[in-house]
Design a protein around this motif. Structure first.
Motif, short mmCIF file in Angstrom:
data_model
loop_
_atom_site.label_atom_id
_atom_site.label_comp_id
_atom_site.label_asym_id
_atom_site.label_seq_id
_atom_site.Cartn_x
_atom_site.Cartn_y
_atom_site.Cartn_z
N UNK A 1 29.48 23.87 -5.72
CA UNK A 1 30.51 25.29 -5.14
C UNK A 1 28.95 26.47 -5.37
N UNK A 2 30.30 27.06 -4.35
CA UNK A 2 29.80 28.51 -4.59
C UNK A 2 29.75 29.22 -5.93
N UNK A 3 28.60 29.95 -7.00
CA UNK A 3 29.20 30.54 -7.62
C UNK A 3 30.28 31.45 -7.95
N UNK A 4 31.40 30.78 -9.27
CA UNK A 4 32.42 31.82 -8.64
C UNK A 4 32.72 33.52 -9.06
N UNK A 5 33.63 34.32 -8.18
CA UNK A 5 33.77 35.95 -8.80
C UNK A 5 34.27 36.14 -10.40
N UNK A 6 33.66 37.12 -10.60
CA UNK A 6 33.80 37.80 -12.17
C UNK A 6 34.39 38.71 -12.09
N UNK A 7 35.64 38.38 -12.83
CA UNK A 7 36.85 39.96 -13.22
C UNK A 7 36.38 40.68 -13.49
N UNK A 8 35.69 40.16 -14.84
CA UNK A 8 34.81 42.14 -15.06
C UNK A 8 33.49 42.41 -14.41
#
Length: 142
Positions: free
Chosen positions: A6-13
């Motif tokens: 899967x694609x690496x996730x987005x980061x809230x920070x």
């Protein structure tokens, strides 16, 4: 082994932006002192053309740099190659500087100690300190 990518996730920070891994490519070149430049150039063209890069992708399971290869149905339907290709859209080229050679050993040590139970923060803090020290040593004038 059954697995998926899967694609690496987005980061809230980071404002909801995706993680941006480093990307590298394999390269080929013709050396200036080569006595057979024309043959060497022909070889470089051969191994980087669509047909050869498609073989590299389908048979070797390598992600080719030649974008046209991803139009081939065999490559396009491969979930592993497709996942790596999708990640390229947010990746950034790895810096091509001598300091990069000083990153890998501390990073490997950090990952190994994390597997053995060290906290990720502590392991990567130690790795970063080592990289900073090594880079400073590289930059010292003799």
């Amino acid at each position: 082994m059954d697995y998926g990518l899967a694609l690496l996730p987005t980061i809230t920070e980071a404002g909801g932006k995706p993680m941006r891994p480093w990307m590298t490519v394999e390269g080929v070149y013709v050396a200036a002192p080569s006595k057979q430049k024309d043959l060497a150039y022909d070889f470089v063209k051969f191994i980087t053309d669509v047909k050869s890069a498609t073989i590299m992708a389908v048979e070797g399971r390598q992600t080719p740099a030649n974008k046209k290869v991803y139009d081939d149905p065999k490559v396009a339907k491969d979930p592993v190659l497709a996942a790596f290709r999708a990640q390229v859209d947010v990746a950034i080229p790895m810096p091509n500087v001598p300091e990069m050679t000083m990153v890998w050993s501390p990073a490997t040590t950090a990952m190994n100690t994390i597997i053995r139970g060290t906290s990720p923060q502590a392991a990567f803090d130690k790795a970063q300190a080592q990289v900073v020290k090594d880079v400073a040593g590289l930059r010292k004038k003799p």
